[in-house]
Design a protein around this motif. Structure first.
Motif, PDB file in Angstrom:
ATOM      1  N   GLY A  59       0.791  -1.227   0.000  1.00 26.77           N
ATOM      2  CA  GLY A  59       0.000   0.000   0.000  1.00 26.77           C
ATOM      3  C   GLY A  59       0.820   1.272   0.000  1.00 26.77           C
ATOM      4  N   ASP A  60       2.164   1.145   0.030  1.00 29.66           N
ATOM      5  CA  ASP A  60       2.995   2.351  -0.012  1.00 29.66           C
ATOM      6  C   ASP A  60       3.004   2.955  -1.413  1.00 29.66           C
ATOM      7  N   ASP A  61       2.950   4.297  -1.516  1.00 33.57           N
ATOM      8  CA  ASP A  61       3.195   4.933  -2.819  1.00 33.57           C
ATOM      9  C   ASP A  61       4.600   4.571  -3.276  1.00 33.57           C
ATOM     10  N   GLN A  62       4.740   4.166  -4.544  1.00 33.31           N
ATOM     11  CA  GLN A  62       6.078   3.832  -5.062  1.00 33.31           C
ATOM     12  C   GLN A  62       6.728   5.099  -5.606  1.00 33.31           C
ATOM     13  N   LYS A  63       7.910   5.422  -5.081  1.00 36.03           N
ATOM     14  CA  LYS A  63       8.646   6.590  -5.565  1.00 36.03           C
ATOM     15  C   LYS A  63       9.581   6.146  -6.693  1.00 36.03           C
ATOM     16  N   ALA A  64      10.042   7.082  -7.503  1.00 33.78           N
ATOM     17  CA  ALA A  64      10.927   6.740  -8.634  1.00 33.78           C
ATOM     18  C   ALA A  64      12.152   5.967  -8.133  1.00 33.78           C
ATOM     19  N   LEU A  65      12.713   6.417  -6.992  1.00 35.43           N
ATOM     20  CA  LEU A  65      13.935   5.754  -6.501  1.00 35.43           C
ATOM     21  C   LEU A  65      13.651   4.354  -5.963  1.00 35.43           C
TER      22      LEU A  65
END
Ligand code: AHG
Ligand code: MN
Ligand code: MN
Ligand code: MN
Length: 317
Positions: A59-65
């Motif tokens: 459920g975490d937003d996926q960041k580019a990094l």
């Protein structure tokens, strides 16, 4: 004390599986060197803290990094001949080599909420025998460690015989820090996200209240507090000078088992903690004895200085 390359060469000579572990750790160190360089390279277009649009299985937003780190690690573990890769950023296990002897679980980028705040972030890894399958107790781990991308890029590593500390140089080599890693048994410093206080269950509330009561309270000592919000940064501090870290279960929806993930966050850190003479628990049981039921399952996570963790366990009994 030796640099990482010398340590891994010596480990590899012990047995075939130790040679495979050494190859996997070497691959992870190459990936960490690349991730560290990515973080340090001015590149507006990369926008490393930008949300990629999709949430991960937890459920975490996926960041580019998050995604770039995951890709880097996948490639290095494939080169290292690993059988299966378990990742925070992958819903299911990723098969790499059918004849591989190891499973590697990783939190490719820990502390994502800190990516664009220039605060230390890291990569966590756990290395297990492939024979044990993707859901095995942390007690089975053959090796574990985490990298911190901070003012220094560092690595804490255990191969099952104590904990070793390395710092990366400008050429991407991990040099011995000459630090005999041992977790101080006592502390007067706790780490917890205090904004969740109204959601905590009674034992944690009672312990933190006693800490905040200071010398006049039942613990009869003044306490300091530190909370970075990147597990690897809080953990590195606790290995360095002692302390306790608490991410407990609480009453919020989705937090009945806390926030941190057992397989690729709590287990590897718990192995390092025990190898350094500290303690890691969910409040009642040792983290390393918990049988995972799901790849992304969460666990209440309390670890650090042995005698202080025992005080916290006392509040839970
Ligand atoms: P990740 O960025 O890999 O999802 O992990 C974040 C975790 C851990 O690093 C940290 O201890 C914890 O989230 C902080 O949680 P809060 O933001 O709720 O304090
Ligand atoms: Mn995350
Ligand atoms: Mn994490
Ligand atoms: Mn992560």
């Amino acid at each position: 004390m030796q640099d990482l390359d010398a340590v891994l060469k010596q480990h590899a000579a012990q047995s075939d599986i130790d040679a495979d572990v050494a190859r996997a750790v070497n691959g992870l160190a190459r990936a960490a060197a690349a991730i560290s360089k990515l973080i340090r390279t001015p590149d507006k277009a990369a926008n490393l803290g930008a949300i990629k649009g999709s949430a991960n299985a937890d459920g975490d937003d996926q960041k580019a990094l998050d995604v770039l780190a995951d890709d880097e690690i996948t490639a290095q573990l494939h080169t290292a001949g690993v059988a299966i890769y378990l990742s925070e950023e992958q819903d299911t296990p990723i098969p790499l080599h059918a004849d591989g002897t190891l499973i590697v679980a990783s939190d490719p980028l820990d502390g994502s909420s800190n990516i664009d705040t220039n605060v230390s972030i890291g990569t966590i890894f756990s290395i297990m025998p492939a024979a044990g399958g993707s859901l095995q107790c942390g007690r089975n781990q053959l090796a574990a460690g985490f990298f911190v991308y901070g003012p220094q890029t560092t690595l804490l590593l255990t191969l099952g015989d104590g904990v070793l500390a390395f710092q990366m140089d400008d050429d991407g080599f991990f040099c011995d820090m000459g630090w005999q890693v041992a977790m101080p048994a006592d502390t007067q410093e706790f780490g917890i996200n205090t904004s969740n206080q109204r959601h905590w269950h009674a034992p944690v509330k009672a312990y933190i209240d006693a800490c905040l009561d200071g010398r006049d309270g039942e613990l009869k000592r003044n306490y300091n507090m530190r909370w970075v919000g990147s597990l690897v940064a809080d953990a590195w501090r606790i290995f360095r000078r002692g302390g306790v870290f608490l991410y407990p279960a609480d009453c919020r929806d989705g937090y009945s088992q806390g926030r941190l993930r057992l397989v690729y966050e709590a287990n590897p850190v718990a192995m390092l903690v025990e190898q350094a003479g500290g303690k890691a628990t969910n409040g009642t049981d040792s983290i390393l004895d918990i049988q995972p039921q799901d790849l992304h399952e969460r666990v209440a996570f309390i670890f650090g200085s042995m005698n202080e963790v025992d005080v916290i366990i006392g509040y839970h009994s």
